[in-house]
Structure formats: structure tokens, C-alpha cells
Design an enzyme around this catalytic site. Structure first.
Site, PDB file in Angstrom:
ATOM      1  N   GLN A  88      65.139  48.721  -6.758  1.00  0.00           N
ATOM      2  CA  GLN A  88      65.109  49.542  -8.231  1.00  0.00           C
ATOM      3  C   GLN A  88      64.199  50.711  -8.096  1.00  0.00           C
ATOM      4  O   GLN A  88      63.373  50.752  -7.360  1.00  0.00           O
ATOM      5  CB  GLN A  88      64.383  48.638  -9.181  1.00  0.00           C
ATOM      6  CG  GLN A  88      63.757  49.221 -10.360  1.00  0.00           C
ATOM      7  CD  GLN A  88      64.167  48.773 -11.616  1.00  0.00           C
ATOM      8  OE1 GLN A  88      65.245  48.281 -11.979  1.00  0.00           O
ATOM      9  NE2 GLN A  88      63.241  48.580 -12.748  1.00  0.00           N
TER      10      GLN A  88
ATOM     11  N   ARG B 289      51.667  49.329  -9.449  1.00  0.00           N
ATOM     12  CA  ARG B 289      51.914  49.400 -10.945  1.00  0.00           C
ATOM     13  C   ARG B 289      50.911  50.426 -11.555  1.00  0.00           C
ATOM     14  O   ARG B 289      49.588  49.960 -11.737  1.00  0.00           O
ATOM     15  CB  ARG B 289      51.635  48.133 -11.155  1.00  0.00           C
ATOM     16  CG  ARG B 289      52.141  47.705 -12.670  1.00  0.00           C
ATOM     17  CD  ARG B 289      53.377  47.848 -13.048  1.00  0.00           C
ATOM     18  NE  ARG B 289      54.235  46.732 -12.576  1.00  0.00           N
ATOM     19  CZ  ARG B 289      55.648  46.938 -12.425  1.00  0.00           C
ATOM     20  NH1 ARG B 289      56.273  48.198 -13.303  1.00  0.00           N
ATOM     21  NH2 ARG B 289      56.349  46.210 -11.971  1.00  0.00           N
TER      22      ARG B 289
ATOM     23  N   GLU C  66      58.000  59.137 -19.382  1.00  0.00           N
ATOM     24  CA  GLU C  66      58.296  59.486 -18.201  1.00  0.00           C
ATOM     25  C   GLU C  66      59.313  60.760 -18.202  1.00  0.00           C
ATOM     26  O   GLU C  66      60.010  60.854 -19.124  1.00  0.00           O
ATOM     27  CB  GLU C  66      59.275  58.301 -17.337  1.00  0.00           C
ATOM     28  CG  GLU C  66      58.517  56.975 -17.536  1.00  0.00           C
ATOM     29  CD  GLU C  66      59.127  55.742 -17.278  1.00  0.00           C
ATOM     30  OE1 GLU C  66      60.431  56.015 -16.464  1.00  0.00           O
ATOM     31  OE2 GLU C  66      59.162  54.781 -17.732  1.00  0.00           O
TER      32      GLU C  66
ATOM     33  N   HIS D 188      57.090  58.851 -13.219  1.00  0.00           N
ATOM     34  CA  HIS D 188      57.195  57.458 -14.104  1.00  0.00           C
ATOM     35  C   HIS D 188      55.650  57.556 -14.504  1.00  0.00           C
ATOM     36  O   HIS D 188      55.134  56.338 -14.287  1.00  0.00           O
ATOM     37  CB  HIS D 188      57.646  56.549 -13.254  1.00  0.00           C
ATOM     38  CG  HIS D 188      57.742  55.059 -14.180  1.00  0.00           C
ATOM     39  ND1 HIS D 188      57.052  54.608 -14.967  1.00  0.00           N
ATOM     40  CD2 HIS D 188      59.245  54.280 -14.108  1.00  0.00           C
ATOM     41  CE1 HIS D 188      57.473  53.451 -15.210  1.00  0.00           C
ATOM     42  NE2 HIS D 188      58.723  53.227 -14.813  1.00  0.00           N
TER      43      HIS D 188
HETATM   44  C1  BG6 Z   1      61.118  51.800 -16.737  1.00  0.00           C
HETATM   45  C2  BG6 Z   1      62.501  51.319 -16.788  1.00  0.00           C
HETATM   46  O1  BG6 Z   1      61.237  53.208 -16.271  1.00  0.00           O
HETATM   47  O2  BG6 Z   1      60.364  51.234 -15.460  1.00  0.00           O
HETATM   48  C3  BG6 Z   1      62.444  49.913 -17.066  1.00  0.00           C
HETATM   49  O3  BG6 Z   1      63.143  52.079 -17.902  1.00  0.00           O
HETATM   50  C4  BG6 Z   1      61.588  49.285 -15.994  1.00  0.00           C
HETATM   51  O4  BG6 Z   1      63.529  49.148 -17.345  1.00  0.00           O
HETATM   52  C5  BG6 Z   1      60.322  50.217 -15.725  1.00  0.00           C
HETATM   53  O5  BG6 Z   1      61.305  47.835 -16.523  1.00  0.00           O
HETATM   54  C6  BG6 Z   1      59.523  49.352 -14.752  1.00  0.00           C
HETATM   55  O6  BG6 Z   1      60.239  49.321 -13.500  1.00  0.00           O
HETATM   56  P1  BG6 Z   1      59.608  48.611 -12.257  1.00  0.00           P
HETATM   57  O7  BG6 Z   1      60.809  48.518 -11.194  1.00  0.00           O
HETATM   58  O8  BG6 Z   1      58.477  49.393 -11.780  1.00  0.00           O
HETATM   59  O9  BG6 Z   1      59.165  47.223 -12.431  1.00  0.00           O
END
Ligand code: BG6
Length: 300
Positions: free
Chosen positions: A93, A75, A271, A167
């Protein structure tokens, strides 16, 4: 192991160095140092977790609550999102690239003092759902941080359809005090308003609530002005048609197990990639490069 400066016709102190270490969670990582800056890169996700210029606060935000574990995304820093962005039915995701241990292919201190490190996504079962491809990621550290993400479709007959996104999480003094420029007039999907399509009206976007926007056909440089840290961050890019701006704000921060409740105040994600209607279709044998240069300047 530390790289040696021998054989290069330059002052040793002007050359960059690469050091191999066990990082958090005992995951292998590289520390890169140059005359101007330092960077930290995990093989896990080919994830740049830090870039810091000498005499400046860190450029990248990294959560104090981040996990550092196999199969889990880090993170903060710069997750490499590929081959899809966002949720996908029954799958993780933001794709699998960010949770794979990438192969380190080469690293090279250049005579000008830059250091480049190249990673390749290894073969993995998840990739079998796609035509054969290679994914290379080249990180160059000097006064700025340059990222090149190169995807090549190795198939002889199938198109490769994918999304990609670098990102980047930026460290800011106070998210409510920053302004984000470079997006005025650009259409975006407002993810938190059920993907309603809107047009950015502001040339200095302010953050005062949860923000999750996918700007489409957005090829320009984005500038983050941060009066609290007294700096301006520039996000310059090529081969990228989408910009995503994200801050989870209070409620979502509390729901995220790997993110501190108050950390939303100190970060903003801007991003760069190709997502949603900017998804890339590569013909057989085709190649695409996403290049992002992150730099900072003192705010005058
Ligand atoms: C962003 C998305 O790129 O990433 C968000 O637009 C998302 O919707 C965020 O919540 C974080 O994603 P993750 O999977 O790392 O918790």
C-alpha cells in the site's frame, strides 16, 4: 556531527544546525534546529517525524506504537507516498518510497536562519517497473515547514505515470473539536462509502466518525482550527490537485498494530498530492514539483 556556522555572515545563534543521530530502531536521522523551531527527519522514507515551533505543541502527530524498522512505514509525521497511492494488486500500500532509506544529498543553513535538507530516492528493484526517473525531496525548516517533492522523468521515450502524496499527520487537542476549512464545493470520493462521489457541503468540516475522503481538483489552502490547542494549522500547496482527509476512528484504530487504540482522538491527516483521477503523466524529460507549506498561528 554538527554543522558549523563558520563562513556565514550572520550571528551563529541565528543560524540553523543539523545534527546526525541514531533514531528509534537505530535508524539514522537528522535533527534540525533553527531560531524558531526544531524538526526530526529519518532517512528511512525521508520521513519528517516532527516539526515543533518553540513555545508550541508539536505540529505533527507521531504514534507511540509506530514501528521504526527497515521495510516498515513509520506511523505519523509525514510519510512520502509515491509512486502510487492506496492499495495496488500484489504490492505494498502507498508505494515503496516510504519504506526505502533515502540518500542524503545536501543540507544548507541559509543566512536567514532557514535550514534546507535534500534527499534522493536511491535506485531500487521496485523502480524497474517504471521508466527511469529521479525523486528529490527538499525539506526546509524555519518558522514553518516547507516540503518540495520533485519528480523528473529521465526516460527518452516513455511517459511516467504516477501518484504522489505528502501524507501529513497533524497533532490536535481533540479531533471532535476541530474544524477543517477550505474544501467547500469540492468533489470527493468517499472511500468508506465504496468510493461514492460526493460534494463537500461544509465550509467547516467536523469529525465525528471514521473519515477517509479523496478530494479531487482541490488546489486550495486547507485550514485546521483547533480550539483545544488554541491554534490554526495552514496547509498551503502548489502542484497538488488532491487533498485527502483521514481519521481511522475507533474500530480501525483497534485493528492497526502500529497505532494506539485512543490515538485517533489526537490526530487528523490532511494530505496533499495528486492521486486517483489527478494522477500525473510526465512526458519524457518532464518534471513536476509538489510543494507543501505547513504553518501554524495562534487562534484568536
Ligand atoms: C490514507 C488512506 O491516505 O492512508 C486510508 O486514505 C489509509 O485509506 C491511510 O487507511 C493509512 O494507510 P496506511 O497504509 O499507512 O495504513
Amino acid at each position: 556531527m554538527t554543522t558549523s556556522a563558520s563562513g556565514l555572515n550572520a550571528k551563529p545563534e541565528a543560524l540553523g544546525r543539523v545534527t546526525f543521530l541514531d533514531g528509534q530502531g537505530e535508524l539514522p536521522m537528522l535533527e534540525v534546529s533553527t531560531a524558531w523551531s526544531t524538526a526530526a527527519i529519518y532517512l528511512h522514507g525521508a520521513h519528517v517525524t516532527q516539526f515543533k515551533k518553540k513555545d508550541e505543541p508539536p505540529l505533527l502527530f507521531l504514534s507511540q506504537c509506530s514501528r521504526f524498522a527497515e521495510g516498515r512505514p513509520i506511523r505519523g509525521g509525514i510519510p512520502v507516498i509515491f509512486p502510487w497511492f492506496g492499495p495496488r494488486e500484489g504490492l505494498a500500500q502507498h508505494g515503496f518510497a516510504r519504506v526505502k532509506a533515502w540518500d542524503l544529498k545536501e543540507f544548507a543553513p541559509a543566512p536567514d536562519g532557514s535550514v534546507s535538507v535534500r534527499f534522493r530516492l536511491p535506485e531500487c528493484p521496485e523502480a524497474a517497473a517504471f521508466p527511469a526517473f529521479t525523486a528529490d525531496y527538499i525539506v526546509t525548516v524555519n518558522q514553518s515547514l516547507t516540503l518540495q517533492f520533485v519528480i523528473t522523468n529521465q526516460s527518452r521515450d516513455a511517459e511516467f505515470i504516477f501518484e504522489n502524496c505528502l501524507h501529513s499527520y497533524f497533532e490536535v487537542g481533540d479531533v471532535t473539536a476541530i474544524s477543517i476549512g477550505g474544501l467547500k464545493g469540492v468533489n470527493y470520493f468517499d472511500t468508506i462509502a465504496s468510493f461514492v462521489e460526493k460534494t463537500e457541503a461544509s465550509d467547516a468540516l467536523r469529525i465525528a466518525s471514521e473519515v477517509d475522503r479523496i478530494y479531487l481538483n482541490a488546489t486550495g489552502t486547507v485550514e485546521i482550527r483547533d480550539p483545544r490547542l488554541g491554534r490554526k494549522i495552514l496547509v498551503e500547496k502548489q502542484g497538488s490537485a488532491s487533498t485527502v482527509v483521514w481519521n481511522p476512528w475507533i474500530a480501525k484504530a483497534r485493528q492497526m498494530p502500529d497505532f494506539g487504540d485512543e490515538e485517533y482522538e489526537r490526530m487528523i491527516c490532511v494530505e496533499s498530492g495528486n492521486v486517483a483521477s489527478n494522477t500525473i503523466t510526465l512526458p519524457p524529460g518532464g518534471s513536476s514539483t509538489l510543494t507543501v507549506k505547513l504553518s501554524s498561528e495562534t487562534l484568536k
